[in-house]
Design an enzyme around this catalytic site. Structure first.
Site, mmCIF file in Angstrom:
data_model
loop_
_atom_site.group_PDB
_atom_site.id
_atom_site.type_symbol
_atom_site.label_atom_id
_atom_site.label_comp_id
_atom_site.label_asym_id
_atom_site.label_seq_id
_atom_site.Cartn_x
_atom_site.Cartn_y
_atom_site.Cartn_z
ATOM 1 N N HIS A 180 0.792 -1.230 0.064
ATOM 2 C CA HIS A 180 0.120 -0.020 -0.115
ATOM 3 C C HIS A 180 0.795 1.175 0.030
ATOM 4 C CE1 HIS A 180 -3.314 2.625 1.278
ATOM 5 N NE2 HIS A 180 -3.772 1.881 0.179
ATOM 6 N N HIS A 200 -4.662 6.318 -5.614
ATOM 7 C CA HIS A 200 -5.899 6.883 -4.916
ATOM 8 C C HIS A 200 -6.321 8.279 -5.821
ATOM 9 C CE1 HIS A 200 -4.037 4.777 -1.966
ATOM 10 N NE2 HIS A 200 -5.149 4.466 -1.617
ATOM 11 N N HIS A 209 -7.536 -1.555 -5.436
ATOM 12 C CA HIS A 209 -7.707 -2.094 -4.302
ATOM 13 C C HIS A 209 -8.490 -3.385 -4.537
ATOM 14 C CE1 HIS A 209 -6.593 1.910 -2.897
ATOM 15 N NE2 HIS A 209 -6.409 1.358 -1.813
ATOM 16 N N HIS A 333 -14.503 6.433 2.473
ATOM 17 C CA HIS A 333 -13.779 5.667 2.730
ATOM 18 C C HIS A 333 -12.608 6.237 3.486
ATOM 19 C CE1 HIS A 333 -9.512 5.075 1.045
ATOM 20 N NE2 HIS A 333 -9.554 3.878 1.339
ATOM 21 N N HIS A 337 -10.932 5.751 7.508
ATOM 22 C CA HIS A 337 -9.567 5.727 7.780
ATOM 23 C C HIS A 337 -9.153 6.676 8.893
ATOM 24 C CE1 HIS A 337 -7.248 3.241 4.841
ATOM 25 N NE2 HIS A 337 -8.286 3.327 4.189
ATOM 26 N N PHE A 353 -1.619 6.610 4.594
ATOM 27 C CA PHE A 353 -1.773 5.539 3.515
ATOM 28 C C PHE A 353 -0.580 4.415 3.931
ATOM 29 C CE2 PHE A 353 -4.013 8.181 0.339
ATOM 30 C CZ PHE A 353 -5.349 7.425 0.608
ATOM 31 N N HIS A 366 -11.607 -2.357 3.540
ATOM 32 C CA HIS A 366 -11.522 -2.458 1.865
ATOM 33 C C HIS A 366 -12.464 -3.262 1.279
ATOM 34 C CE1 HIS A 366 -9.413 0.991 0.250
ATOM 35 N NE2 HIS A 366 -8.596 0.696 1.398
HETATM 36 CU CU1 C2O Z 1 -5.348 2.638 -0.576
HETATM 37 CU CU2 C2O Z 1 -8.283 2.648 2.102
HETATM 38 O O1 C2O Z 1 -6.877 3.178 0.877
#
Ligand code: C2O
Length: 597
Positions: A180, A200, A209, A333, A337, A353, A366
């Protein structure tokens, strides 16, 4: 090896003012290499590549693109020069594995250097992925808060084994997390460009993802010897699933991660969560309803226009940020996070990230993001989201459950059946049309309010240091049903300039002005938010001005909800939450749809 590095260290000093990554790399010796004990690791390879270029100092001073033009000649050069020309546009391709660099998970002024390069560097080892045959058992992903004892035991066992692997093993949680970081914190440049690989803020967010957790799931399954193992999903689109699933909070479990915000462990996730200015005037039930309403809005507004759900196109050589919008599901999303990660910089683990993948909850999160996309596609009758070769042919590399480096393409992941997984059918409370009415009833008109005059945004950028309220002209009022089926009304906030690499969040509200150009204290209806996790999008001086983001929010159904179809102008309010932001402008577009209900 040692001598070439010390050489770089000495030549780097006169270049301190030069903030490119070449000088950064030069001024900092890599901390570890793998797999070779002789030091022939990824960073070493890079360093010697610069050595071999001749005239070390001058090469360090050059822009990366010039270096490539000089060393690689016409092929990449032509592509680099043709960036603006759509005739040569092409899909994003996998990075050159031998050219991985130290990543920066902090900012330009306060860098957090992270070594997230993978233990594999040999591009010749990559093969095309062989998809599972149709007789392969189907993996059924279930809601994490409803797992039975058996499923939960397997889930924990799988992470226990993954955590126990050598940290240099590509299957280890360490290396899984680093994947990631590589694709989000700019460890790679796109082949042939001075532009980082970034998955992203754009249309490859969902497919990349999807593959990432697909391989992660298969590896977990392999570790416990269960071909049917399926990654549970954090069911945050259901009222009972809106808190962090209990199984993740047992401190003795492999699902536990200590780098989570203790204040949020038992709270209800707010899709509009922000890090620095968060206020929650709601009861849990109200908050849940507010979330459901937002999810319902997300789907209603973006079903006719995939870029609103998935994000804007990014083709080879393009910056993911420059003038681009992220999809709405990505913004929601991002809020999750931030809600999970620690509240202070660098917001480990989930809030940044580079570190998000160290928390097993990341993959579970995810899994639900992916599920949302799956539902979105089903609701559109599985119509292809972007009938565009550059999206369909975008390709990525992963390390699979057979210890093989494989190449995959976006077009091959659109149907999860082909990857042999599916989602358990659970209720979609947000898809219930009464959600809309419940929410509406709550917004009571105020009795006597003082009105103030509001004017247009104006031609110049403005700092978003306090709420901006602006009158925005609609391209057309009182649109007919067929006009609405033909074109989506989209609120565009552009020229979003971000001063720092920290988290950014602002909210957008839409209301109808009173008497043409007056507003009351009520901000109106929420149209969505701009939410960005910290990441080093500013690499060089001047980047902040060049890399401006935009935000696109569908408002067709919102205007119906607030009975505003007849309004000529709208009042758009931008409410700052996190970060320092300048806004370039606000306008409303009509964009052709590709789908009607
Ligand atoms: Cu690559 Cu939830 O992000």
């Amino acid at each position: 090896m040692a001598s070439s590095l010390s050489f770089l260290a000495t030549t780097a000093s006169p270049l301190h003012h030069h903030r490119s990554r070449h000088s950064r790399k030069a001024s900092r010796a890599p901390t570890h290499f793998y797999p070779s004990a002789s030091g022939a690791g990824t960073n070493a390879t890079n360093a010697s590549a610069y050595d071999n270029g001749g005239g070390k100092e001058s090469i360090l001073k050059l822009d990366r693109r010039n270096v490539l033009l000089g060393t690689l000649g016409g092929l990449y050069g032509a592509a680099a020069l043709g960036r603006e020309n759509t005739a040569v546009a092409s899909p994003v391709v996998p990075p050159d594995l031998s050219k991985c660099k130290t990543a920066n998970a902090g900012s330009e002024t306060e860098p957090i250097w992270v070594e997230c390069c993978p233990p594999y560097t040999d591009n010749s080892k990559i093969v095309d992925y062989k998809f599972p045959t149709s007789s392969t058992p189907l993996r059924t992903r279930k809601p994490a808060h409803l797992l039975d004892a058996d499923d939960l035991a397997k889930y924990k066992e799988a992470y226990k084994l993954m955590r126990a692997l050598d940290p240099n093993d590509p299957w280890s949680l360490e290396q899984q997390a680093k994947v990631h970081c590589q694709y989000c914190n700019e460890a790679y440049d796109q082949v042939g460009y001075d532009v980082p690989v970034q998955v992203h803020f754009n249309w490859i967010f969902l497919p990349w993802h999807r593959y990432y957790i697909h391989f992660h799931e298969k590896i977990l399954g392999k570790l416990i010897g269960d071909e049917t193992f399926a990654l549970p999903f954090w069911n945050w689109d259901s009222p009972d699933g809106m808190t962090i699933p209990t199984s993740f909070k047992d401190t003795t479990s492999s699902l536990y991660d200590e780098k989570r915000n203790p204040a949020n462990l038992t709270k209800v996730l707010d899709y509009q969560y922000s890090l620095t200015n968060y206020e929650n005037p709601y009861t849990d039930d109200e908050l849940k309803t507010k979330n459901l309403y937002q999810m319902s809005r997300t789907f209603r507004e973006s079903l006719p226009l995939p870029e609103l759900f998935l994000g804007d196109p990014v083709r080879a050589g393009e910056e993911a940020s420059a003038g681009k919008t992220m999809g709405r599901i990505e913004a929601i999303h991002n809020a999750a996070h931030q809600f999970v990660g620690l509240p202070d910089s660098p917001y480990r683990d989930m809030g940044n990230f580079y570190s998000a993948g160290y928390d097993p909850l990341f993959y579970c999160h995810h899994s639900n993001v992916d599920r949302m996309w799956h539902i979105y596609r089903q609701k559109r009758g599985n119509k292809v989201d972007f009938n565009d070769k550059d999206w369909l042919n975008s390709s990525f590399i992963f390390y699979d459950e057979n210890k093989q480096l494989v190449k995959v393409k976006v077009e091959d992941c659109l149907n999860p059946q082909k990857l042999r997984y599916t989602y358990e059918d659970v209720e979609l409370p947000w898809a219930d049309s009464s959600i809309k009415k419940k929410q509406k009833a709550k917004a009571k008109p105020r009795s006597r309010v003082s009105l103030v005059q509001v004017s247009e945004f104006g031609p110049d950028p403005r700092p978003l240091d306090s709420t901006i309220r602006a009158l925005v002209q609609r391209p057309k009022k009182s649109r007919t049903k067929s006009e609405k089926e033909d074109e989506v009304e989209v609120l565009v906030i552009d020229g979003i300039e971000i001063a720092h690499n920290g988290p950014v969040n602002f909210e957008v509200y839409v209301a109808v002005p009173y008497g043409g150009n007056f507003v009351g204290p009520d901000l109106g209806e929420s149209a969505g938010s701009f939410v960005k996790l910290p990441h080093s999008h500013i690499r060089k001086k001047g980047d902040a001005e060049k890399k401006k983001y935009s935000l696109k929010l569908g408002i067709s159904s919102l205007l119906e909800d607030i009975d505003a179809e007849g309004a000529e102008k709208l009042v758009v309010s931008l409410v700052p939450k996190d970060g320092e932001v300048n806004i370039g402008g606000i306008h409303i577009d009509l964009i052709k749809t590709d789908w009607t209900a």
